[in-house]
Scaffold this active site. Sequence first.
Site, PDB file in Angstrom:
ATOM      1  N   LEU A 191     -28.631  24.654 -56.839  1.00 56.74           N
ATOM      2  CA  LEU A 191     -27.653  25.682 -57.182  1.00 56.74           C
ATOM      3  C   LEU A 191     -28.270  26.698 -58.135  1.00 56.74           C
ATOM      4  CD1 LEU A 191     -24.232  23.827 -57.761  1.00 56.74           C
ATOM      5  CD2 LEU A 191     -24.802  25.456 -55.949  1.00 56.74           C
ATOM      6  N   SER A 192     -28.388  27.932 -57.689  1.00 58.67           N
ATOM      7  CA  SER A 192     -28.990  28.979 -58.511  1.00 58.67           C
ATOM      8  C   SER A 192     -27.962  29.853 -59.205  1.00 58.67           C
ATOM      9  CB  SER A 192     -29.884  29.870 -57.638  1.00 58.67           C
ATOM     10  OG  SER A 192     -29.078  30.615 -56.724  1.00 58.67           O
ATOM     11  N   GLY A 218     -26.107  31.868 -57.336  1.00 62.78           N
ATOM     12  CA  GLY A 218     -25.933  32.978 -56.406  1.00 62.78           C
ATOM     13  C   GLY A 218     -25.053  32.598 -55.230  1.00 62.78           C
ATOM     14  N   ASP A 222     -25.794  32.482 -51.992  1.00 63.18           N
ATOM     15  CA  ASP A 222     -26.415  31.687 -50.931  1.00 63.18           C
ATOM     16  C   ASP A 222     -26.335  30.190 -51.228  1.00 63.18           C
ATOM     17  OD1 ASP A 222     -27.070  33.924 -49.421  1.00 63.18           O
ATOM     18  OD2 ASP A 222     -28.992  34.195 -50.439  1.00 63.18           O
ATOM     19  N   SER A 223     -26.829  29.771 -52.383  1.00 63.39           N
ATOM     20  CA  SER A 223     -26.815  28.340 -52.697  1.00 63.39           C
ATOM     21  C   SER A 223     -25.399  27.825 -52.891  1.00 63.39           C
ATOM     22  CB  SER A 223     -27.661  28.062 -53.945  1.00 63.39           C
ATOM     23  OG  SER A 223     -27.134  28.715 -55.085  1.00 63.39           O
ATOM     24  N   MET A 282     -31.990  24.900 -61.838  1.00 67.81           N
ATOM     25  CA  MET A 282     -33.347  24.917 -62.397  1.00 67.81           C
ATOM     26  C   MET A 282     -33.512  26.093 -63.350  1.00 67.81           C
ATOM     27  SD  MET A 282     -35.668  24.347 -58.975  1.00 67.81           S
ATOM     28  CE  MET A 282     -34.646  25.421 -57.965  1.00 67.81           C
ATOM     29  N   CYS A 320     -44.091  28.994 -56.395  1.00 65.66           N
ATOM     30  CA  CYS A 320     -42.893  28.386 -56.984  1.00 65.66           C
ATOM     31  C   CYS A 320     -42.213  27.456 -55.992  1.00 65.66           C
ATOM     32  CB  CYS A 320     -41.931  29.474 -57.448  1.00 65.66           C
ATOM     33  SG  CYS A 320     -40.394  28.829 -58.160  1.00 65.66           S
ATOM     34  N   CYS A 332     -38.355  36.415 -61.049  1.00 69.68           N
ATOM     35  CA  CYS A 332     -37.418  36.023 -62.095  1.00 69.68           C
ATOM     36  C   CYS A 332     -37.928  36.338 -63.491  1.00 69.68           C
ATOM     37  CB  CYS A 332     -37.117  34.525 -62.002  1.00 69.68           C
ATOM     38  SG  CYS A 332     -36.178  33.894 -63.415  1.00 69.68           S
TER      39      CYS A 332
END
Length: 378
Positions: free
Chosen positions: A9-10, A12, A14-15, A34, A99, A196
């Site tokens: 889960l970011s 955003g 999408d996730s 993360m 990454c 990022c």
Amino acid sequence: MSDLIMVALSGGVDSSTVAWLLKQQGEPIAGMFMKNWEEEDTVSGCTAEDDAADARRVAEILGIDFHGRNFAAEYWDDVFEHFLAELKAGRTPNPDILCNREIKFRTFVEHARDLGAKAIATGHYARRRDNDDGTVSLLKGVDHNKDQSYFLYALDQEQLSHALFPLGELTKPEVRELAARADLPVAAKKDSTGICFIGERNFDQFIANYLDAEPGEIRTSEGTVIGTHQGLIHYTLGQRKGLNIGGLKDFPEAPWYVTYKDIDHNVLYAEQQTDHPTLMSTELEAGQLNWIRRRPEAGERLHAKVRYRQPDQTCRVESINDNGLVLSFERPQRAVTPGQAVVLYDGDECLGGGTITKNNAPLPEQLLRTLNKESVQA
């Protein structure tokens, strides 16, 4: 190990939509955020705190466990130091690829397994295919405008075998529509762009905090000095913005493009032709290869991308071994850049790729004269 799926889960859309989709399918899931960069470094434009809050909020709405992990130390060691070293060597690295390999599909996976997860799910627009022989293939996402297989080419069989890409069959508009239908608070959230650890800040100002840059001359291919650069680490092939060249009486008022970086003599070359010969390549060499399911064969005709979102380019594998490959193109390619990735495809299947080490674009005439003179003196 349980049947738990850990969603990356970011914060955003999408996730978040991935988590909602899996929950709708009845899968046992949890979410993990993360943090890959320390916000105490105030030159960064990262919004990790806000993103973490959004990720936690989505987890609460979906009623799933939420975990936060700080991978900043691993990111620095395994991604950022490599990024700086490549810039210093005059190349243009792609930290997102590293990454994915080192953090999202290695460190993240290790922590997910410690929490009992059997698999991870991410918001990448890509697809995984399980083959009859027990191998897995990486396929393009059906939304070719968002396909992210390019960034995943460095993964191996083990990493892919435990990865799920629920958005691979969807388009971005469909994902936003699903998020809105599910009343997810991030449904209209703007997509993150760029790297990022740089965020919205000026790239040159950010890099200046970590690397010293030596100014030098900007020359045309024939050797005419037309300006001063701020350090070769700040430029890449094909670049138009930031050259600050103008008002030259012997040249028309037209854009200038970086055509070559002479690291040994600290000279930047530029021309006013976007397709100047020094920018065009019909062949490249690449190393640090990774093949996901099979290694291409010499003589094989495939398609390749030398940058993200580039349309597929017809190519031929001229030679290949464990250490590198030589690839030729049906049409000349613009700004084939050392340090960037070349990724090969057989139809929709991403075979893998490597890091570009050399292109066969002709050197600037003035540089050739300089090299010949140095060779004679030696």
